[in-house]
Design an enzyme around this catalytic site. Structure first.
Site, short mmCIF file in Angstrom:
data_model
loop_
_atom_site.label_atom_id
_atom_site.label_comp_id
_atom_site.label_asym_id
_atom_site.label_seq_id
_atom_site.Cartn_x
_atom_site.Cartn_y
_atom_site.Cartn_z
N LYS A 16 -10.10 12.06 8.88
CA LYS A 16 -9.87 13.51 8.84
C LYS A 16 -10.30 14.11 7.50
CE LYS A 16 -5.51 12.75 9.77
NZ LYS A 16 -5.54 11.31 10.12
N GLY A 40 -3.52 9.02 3.31
CA GLY A 40 -4.58 8.78 2.32
C GLY A 40 -5.87 9.30 2.89
N HIS A 41 -6.41 10.34 2.26
CA HIS A 41 -7.64 10.94 2.76
C HIS A 41 -8.77 10.68 1.76
CE1 HIS A 41 -5.24 13.97 5.44
NE2 HIS A 41 -5.26 12.74 5.90
N GLN A 223 -1.76 11.61 9.15
CA GLN A 223 -1.39 10.61 10.18
C GLN A 223 -2.08 10.97 11.51
OE1 GLN A 223 1.58 11.87 8.17
NE2 GLN A 223 0.89 10.29 6.81
N THR A 298 -5.72 3.22 2.62
CA THR A 298 -5.97 3.95 1.38
C THR A 298 -4.70 4.01 0.54
OG1 THR A 298 -7.29 5.38 2.79
CG2 THR A 298 -7.04 6.09 0.53
N THR A 299 -3.54 4.06 1.20
CA THR A 299 -2.28 4.20 0.46
C THR A 299 -1.70 2.86 0.06
OG1 THR A 299 -1.85 6.23 1.67
CG2 THR A 299 0.05 5.21 0.61
N ARG A 302 -3.15 -2.29 2.81
CA ARG A 302 -2.92 -3.27 3.89
C ARG A 302 -4.10 -3.32 4.85
NH1 ARG A 302 2.61 -1.33 6.53
NH2 ARG A 302 1.70 0.68 6.03
N ASP A 332 -21.28 4.62 13.22
CA ASP A 332 -22.22 3.68 12.60
C ASP A 332 -21.66 2.26 12.54
OD1 ASP A 332 -20.54 5.32 10.75
OD2 ASP A 332 -21.20 3.83 9.28
P1 IMP Z 1 5.98 6.02 6.97
O1 IMP Z 1 5.29 7.27 7.39
O2 IMP Z 1 5.64 5.56 5.59
O3 IMP Z 1 7.47 6.10 7.23
O4 IMP Z 1 5.47 4.83 7.94
C1 IMP Z 1 5.72 4.83 9.34
C2 IMP Z 1 4.52 4.28 10.11
O5 IMP Z 1 3.44 5.20 10.03
C3 IMP Z 1 3.99 2.95 9.57
O6 IMP Z 1 3.49 2.20 10.65
C4 IMP Z 1 2.84 3.38 8.68
O7 IMP Z 1 1.88 2.37 8.51
C5 IMP Z 1 2.29 4.54 9.48
N1 IMP Z 1 1.58 5.53 8.66
C6 IMP Z 1 2.12 6.47 7.85
N2 IMP Z 1 1.16 7.21 7.28
C7 IMP Z 1 -0.01 6.75 7.75
C8 IMP Z 1 -1.37 7.13 7.54
O8 IMP Z 1 -1.69 8.09 6.82
N3 IMP Z 1 -2.31 6.41 8.21
C9 IMP Z 1 -1.98 5.39 9.04
N4 IMP Z 1 -0.72 5.00 9.27
C10 IMP Z 1 0.26 5.67 8.63
#
Ligand code: IMP
Length: 428
Positions: A16, A40-41, A223, A298-299, A302, A332
Site C-alpha cells: 500500500k 510498515g510502509h 494492515q 518491515t516492522t 519476521r 514481477d
Molecule cells: P498487532 O496488530 O501487533 O496486535 O498484531 C496482530 C496481528 O496482526 C499479528 O498477526 C500481526 O503479525 C498482524 N499485523 C499487524 N500489523 C501488521 C502489518 O502491518 N502487516 C502485516 N501483519 C500485521
C-alpha cells in the site's frame, strides 16, 4: 473533490505504501485512519527509500498534507523518530498533523502486549509487540489516554494514575511481572506533550475543510481486511478496522465523500503471525519465493508466510469493502515460474465451502482448490504499460479480475514509483 481509500485486501503488507506514494502526487492530503506502528510502509522514490510506520506515505510529495486521524493509536517516540528522519532527509514535516482524539500507546501497553503474548503460549497471535492491541482495548474500555489529554497538564496525572494502578495490579497479580513507576510514566508524558504540541489538531475539521475547498484526499489503510477486528480471521487479527468502515470512524469522515475504494492485493499471498491461511505454501517452494521477494516484515523482520493468490478470501474482501478497483502488486515476483496457481475454492472433507468462513477452526481445515495457469518467462519487472506484459501475465490478471468481479486499475511491477502500470485513471 472527494476522498479515495487505499485498502489492503489480504493480510497486510500488500504494498500500500508504494501505491499511496504513487497516487499522492494527484491529491492534497494523505490521511491515515487506523492501526499504529504495527504497520510498515516502504516507499521508494526519487528521494530514496523510506520505511514509514505512522506518518502517511504521501509525505514525500511537496505540498501534500500528512494527517493522522483519531482512529490511529500513536507511540509518540516512534512518531517523533520518523519526523526527525524525514526532516534530516529534507522532507517538509510542517504539513503533518495528528488528531487530538487519537489514543496514545502508553509504556504499559507495550509491557502488556508482551506479557499477554507470552501467556497465550501456543495460541499466541504473533502480535508485533508494539502495544497496539492493549491501547485499543483501553480505548474501548474508556481508560485510554488521548493525544489531547497529554496536553491537558494537571488533568492528565489522575487519568494516568488510575490506569497505571489497574495495569500494575494486572502485571503483578496475574502475570507475576513488575510494576511501572508513575513518575517515569508521567515524565514520559510531559516530554511527549512538548514534542507533539505543534502537530496536534482537530483533524476531522481539517479533513472537512479540505473537502469543502474542493481538495482531494487519499485515505491510507494499514494492515489488511483479513486482519480486521470484525471481518478478519478472529482472533488472529489486529485490534482495529483496516477495512472501509474504519476510514469513516477513524477520521470522522462522511461516507458520501468517498468516491473510490481501491483494494490492494499482492499477486500471491503473505501473512505474518499466526492464524489460518488456506492457500499457504510450505517447503522449498515457499522458501524460494520468500527469498526472491524478500518477504520479511518491515516492522519486526519476521519471515512472512507465503501462499498462492486466494480468490475466495479476495472476493470476501471485495464484499466487505465494495472495492471500485483492484491494484495488483509484486507481479514481477511471479516472473519465471513455469506455472502459477489461484485458489478458487475451499473444501473440507470433500465438501465445497464457497465463501470465506467466519469460524476460524473451519477456516483452518479448509483445503485449497487450485486453478493452474501457465507462467511466463519474459519479465514483467519494471513494465510501465500493459503492452509490455507477456500474454500469460495478462491472462493471469484477467482471471483474477473475473474471480474477484472487480477490474484491475493499477499493476505494480517493482518497488519504485515509476514501476507502475496505470490501467485506468483512479483519481478523477
Ligand atoms: P498487532 O496488530 O501487533 O496486535 O498484531 C496482530 C496481528 O496482526 C499479528 O498477526 C500481526 O503479525 C498482524 N499485523 C499487524 N500489523 C501488521 C502489518 O502491518 N502487516 C502485516 N501483519 C500485521
Amino acid at each position: 473533490m472527494p476522498a479515495y481509500a487505499v485498502i489492503g485486501g489480504q493480510w497486510g503488507d500488500e504494498g500500500k505504501g508504494k501505491i499511496i506514494d504513487y497516487l499522492a502526487g494527484s491529491v492534497n492530503a494523505v490521511v491515515r485512519y487506523a492501526g499504529g506502528n504495527n504497520a510498515g510502509h516502504t516507499v521508494v522514490n526519487d528521494k530514496g527509500t523510506f520505511q514509514l510506520h505512522l506518518i502517511p506515505s504521501g509525505i514525500c510529495w511537496p505540498g501534500v498534507y500528512g494527517i493522522i486521524g483519531n482512529g490511529v493509536v500513536v507511540n509518540p517516540d516512534v512518531m517523533m523518530g520518523e519526523l526527525d528522519m524525514l526532516s534530516s532527509r529534507d522532507i517538509d514535516i510542517s504539513r503533518v498533523s495528528i488528531s487530538e482524539r487519537a489514543h496514545v500507546i502508553m509504556p504499559y501497553h507495550i509491557v502488556q502486549d508482551r506479557l499477554e503474548e507470552e501467556a497465550r503460549g501456543s495460541s499466541a497471535i504473533g502480535t508485533t509487540g508494539q502495544g497496539v492491541g492493549p491501547a485499543y482495548v483501553d480505548k474501548v474500555g474508556r481508560m485510554g489516554i488521548r493525544v489531547g489529554d497529554l496536553l491537558d497538564g494537571e488533568d492528565l496525572a489522575p487519568k494516568v494514575e488510575r490506569a497505571l494502578a489497574f495495569k500494575n495490579a494486572l502485571f503483578t497479580k496475574i502475570y507475576c511481572g513488575e510494576c511501572l513507576s508513575l513518575d517515569q510514566v508521567m515524565s514520559k508524558c510531559r516530554d511527549w506533550a512538548e514534542m507533539l504540541r505543534p502537530y496536534v489538531q482537530p483533524t476531522e475539521q481539517i479533513v472537512q475543510d479540505l473537502l469543502d475547498q474542493g481538495k482531494s484526499l487519499l485515505l491510507e489503510g494499514a494492515q489488511g481486511t483479513l486482519l480486521d477486528i470484525d471481518h478478519g480471521s478472529y482472533p488472529y487479527v489486529t485490534s482495529s478496522s483496516p477495512s472501509i468502515g474504519g476510514a469513516c470512524t477513524g477520521l470522522g469522515l462522511n461516507p458520501q465523500a468517498i468516491a473510490g475504494v481501491l483494494g490492494v492485493f499482492k499477486a500471491y499471498s503473505t501473512r505474518v503471525g499466526s492464524g489460518p491461511m488456506p492457500s499457504e505454501l510450505l517447503g522449498q517452494g515457499a522458501e524460494d519465493l520468500r527469498e526472491k521477494a524478500h518477504e520479511y516484515g518491515t516492522t519486526t523482520g519476521r519471515a512472512r508466510r507465503i501462499g498462492w493468490f486466494d480468490a475466495v478470501a479476495g472476493r470476501y474482501s471485495v464484499l466487505v469493502n465494495g472495492f471500485t478497483g483492484l491494484v495488483l502488486t509484486r507481479l514481477d515476483i511471479l516472473d519465471g515460474f513455469p506455472s502459477v496457481k489461484i485458489c478458487v475454492g475451499y473444501q473440507v472433507d470433500g465438501k465445497d465451502i464457497d465463501r470465506f468462513p467466519s469460524n476460524t477452526n473451519l477456516l483452518e481445515e479448509c483445503q485449497p482448490v487450485y486453478e493452474e495457469m501457465p507462467g511466463w518467462d519474459e519479465p514483467t519487472a519494471s513494465a510501465t504499460s500493459r503492452s509490455q506484459l507477456p500474454k500469460n501475465a495478462v491472462a493471469y490478471i484477467k482471471r483474477i479480475e473475473e474471480l474477484m468481479r472487480c477490474r484491475a486499475q493499477i499493476i505494480s511491477t517493482g518497488p519504485r514509483r515509476e514501476e507502475t502500470i496505470l490501467l485506468e485513471p483512479v483519481i478523477v
